[in-house]
Motif scaffolding. Structure first.
Motif, short mmCIF file in Angstrom:
data_model
loop_
_atom_site.label_atom_id
_atom_site.label_comp_id
_atom_site.label_asym_id
_atom_site.label_seq_id
_atom_site.Cartn_x
_atom_site.Cartn_y
_atom_site.Cartn_z
N MET A 1 -0.88 -6.58 53.89
CA MET A 1 -1.51 -5.25 53.22
C MET A 1 -1.93 -4.70 53.31
O MET A 1 -2.11 -3.39 54.44
N GLN A 2 -3.32 -4.89 53.90
CA GLN A 2 -4.79 -4.06 54.05
C GLN A 2 -4.82 -4.22 55.12
O GLN A 2 -5.00 -2.73 55.66
N THR A 3 -4.88 -4.67 56.09
CA THR A 3 -4.87 -5.23 57.44
C THR A 3 -4.06 -4.28 58.29
O THR A 3 -4.27 -3.04 58.98
N PHE A 4 -2.57 -4.35 58.14
CA PHE A 4 -1.77 -3.59 58.68
C PHE A 4 -2.02 -1.69 58.28
O PHE A 4 -1.24 -1.40 58.88
N GLU B 1 -2.40 0.63 60.58
CA GLU B 1 -1.32 1.57 61.66
C GLU B 1 -1.42 3.32 61.13
O GLU B 1 -1.53 3.81 62.40
N ALA B 2 -2.70 3.07 59.57
CA ALA B 2 -2.76 4.44 59.87
C ALA B 2 -3.82 5.00 61.36
O ALA B 2 -3.84 6.30 61.53
N ILE B 3 -4.86 3.88 61.01
CA ILE B 3 -5.88 4.20 62.97
C ILE B 3 -4.93 4.67 63.84
O ILE B 3 -5.61 5.82 65.12
N SER B 4 -3.93 3.75 64.54
CA SER B 4 -2.64 4.08 65.43
C SER B 4 -2.48 4.78 65.63
O SER B 4 -2.04 5.92 66.56
N ASN B 5 -1.68 5.63 64.64
CA ASN B 5 -1.08 7.22 64.27
C ASN B 5 -1.97 8.09 64.40
O ASN B 5 -1.29 9.17 65.04
N ALA C 1 -6.18 -1.92 66.91
CA ALA C 1 -6.84 -1.54 65.44
C ALA C 1 -7.53 -2.25 64.56
O ALA C 1 -7.91 -3.11 63.84
N ALA C 2 -5.64 -3.61 64.71
CA ALA C 2 -5.96 -4.47 63.53
C ALA C 2 -6.47 -5.42 64.15
O ALA C 2 -7.81 -5.94 63.26
#
Length: 226
Positions: free
Chosen positions: A169-172, A176-180, A189-190
């Motif tokens: 949950m948290q890491t993904f 994902e938000a940082i990557s996008n 990012a993870a």
């Protein structure tokens, strides 16, 4: 395996979950004499009045504001925005009513959960205290009541909740938000989020409280604006 998981998820997130969430909250509400409604003013005033307590004042190892921020950090986030929007889109505005009902009876469920965590918490030699579901499942149901199945249940719960926070949950969600947003590699990012998370956690309760007190006010402000 996919079919089995789909069936399991459909059962857990179906009527069974609704009955357990609303039923348990309603049970605690009735058994407590509707405590969360009769004493809401007292509870709110107590929390608000203690937010200025400094670290070391009283028996806690965190200041009241740090403890408040730690609790708040787990209560606001992407799920609160996306979950509400999805519920309204799928079930209509009536979904908001059931969220309010669940929240109102859930006040008592949360109070019982916290009371058990405090009652069965353990203090270590360095002064840090630890508690939560794994502790009252083990110390309460297993040791005090002598129910043998709750020891493995505590272990399974501990592994499950740690895995869901750190690995999914948290890491993904954050990575994902940082990557996008910034075009950074999802893996990088993870890894960065994981390193920061472990650096905070390894500092113990004090560092978690201090870190939360710096971050959560900004997080809450961005959440409200968003």
């Amino acid at each position: 395996m996919d079919a089995f998981l789909d069936t399991l998820v459909g059962w857990l997130w179906g009527p069974a979950m609704l009955v357990l969430v609303l039923g348990l909250g309603g049970y605690f509400t009735i058994r407590s004499g509707f405590w969360q409604f009769r004493h809401f003013g007292h509870a709110f005033g107590y929390v608000w009045g203690n937010l200025t307590r400094k670290r070391g004042e009283g028996s806690g190892i965190l200041s009241s504001f740090e403890a408040f921020c730690v609790a708040t950090s787990g209560a606001i986030g992407v799920g609160n925005i996306g979950g509400v929007a999805s519920a309204i889109a799928i079930g209509g505005v009536g979904a908001v009513f059931w969220m309010w009902v669940t929240g109102l009876v859930g006040l008592m469920t949360k109070m019982v959960e916290v009371a058990l965590a405090v009652h069965y918490r353990q203090e270590y030699e360095n002064g840090d205290t630890y508690g939560g579901p794994t502790y009252y499942l083990d110390k309460g149901w297993h040791t005090q009541l002598g129910l043998p199945l709750w020891k493995p249940m505590a272990i399974v719960f501990g592994i499950g909740i740690l895995s869901s926070w750190v690995l999914t949950m948290q890491t993904f969600t954050v990575s994902e938000a940082i990557s996008n947003t910034f075009g950074v590699s999802h893996t990088a990012a993870a890894a960065g989020v994981g390193i920061v998370m472990y650096a905070v956690i390894l500092g113990g309760i004090s560092r978690i409280g201090r870190f939360s007190s710096y971050v959560v006010p900004f997080m809450a402000a961005f959440y409200i604006i968003g």
